[in-house]
Enzyme design. Sequence first.
Site, PDB file in Angstrom:
ATOM      1  CD  GLU A 191      -1.755  -5.834   5.502  1.00  0.00           C
ATOM      2  OE1 GLU A 191      -1.362  -6.043   4.387  1.00  0.00           O
ATOM      3  OE2 GLU A 191      -2.391  -4.988   5.876  1.00  0.00           O
ATOM      4  CB  CYS A 212      -0.848  -0.073   1.025  1.00  0.00           C
ATOM      5  SG  CYS A 212      -2.271   1.273   0.916  1.00  0.00           S
ATOM      6  CG  HIS A 244      -3.777  -3.068   3.104  1.00  0.00           C
ATOM      7  ND1 HIS A 244      -2.723  -2.887   4.058  1.00  0.00           N
ATOM      8  CD2 HIS A 244      -4.346  -2.250   2.558  1.00  0.00           C
ATOM      9  CE1 HIS A 244      -2.781  -1.604   3.777  1.00  0.00           C
ATOM     10  NE2 HIS A 244      -3.830  -1.081   2.913  1.00  0.00           N
TER      11      HIS A 244
END
Length: 232
Positions: free
Chosen positions: A210, A105, A208
């Site tokens: 994660e 990001c 994202h």
Amino acid sequence: MYPIIGMTMDQDNKKFFLNQDYVQSIIQAGGIPLLIPYMEDPIMIKKLVDSCDGLLLTGGEDVDPILYGEEPSPNLGEIVPARDEIERKVFDLFLQQNKPILAICRGCQLVNVAFGGNLYQDIPSQIASEVNHCQRAPRGYGTHSIHIERNSLLFKIIGKHKIRVNSYHHQSVKTLSAPLAASALATDNVIEAIESEAHAFLLGVQWHPEGMAVLQDKHAMQLFSSFIDACN
Ligand SMILES: [Mn+2]
């Protein structure tokens, strides 16, 4: 085995902070997280970088547009100059050592700016888009699709031409700087991933992973595993 991954963080008044999904995704993939705070001493910074096997540039606030020669738009979000500074320093050192870098990001945007590229300061006011890049949905849920370029590192990792990703950004890469190439686009042509052929492993993603890897999303886990493998 178990490479040490330097990870950047957000900071404000008296706190450093990082969404724990980043830390958990790295641990889950077999990496040991080492958080990188703001530091000034170049010898300390160099020693910290020397002790890491890879770098994760994490998400966060907007990059200061002065770094790409623009005045701040009224729609610019919060900026954190100290974070810009430490991230650019550690990025340069990792690059010099050709150690693997995964940028997420804001990290993806910072990589482009560090090479001399620029950003859309605010997608909604600068791009006529029919895609919502600031989703209102559970964190790990992929709301928009991306098209992954064949012959890219990202395609080698994911193994698919089209996947759905989550999206929490109001900025994105505008003009890419060499040696970077776009390896994924959203359907409105917003750049969703960048990479460098000139480096061993330099990959930036605008979404994202994660937030998806901690929910055992296969493609997001492949992304972290490939990064950790490259660090070994
Ligand atoms: Mn997006």
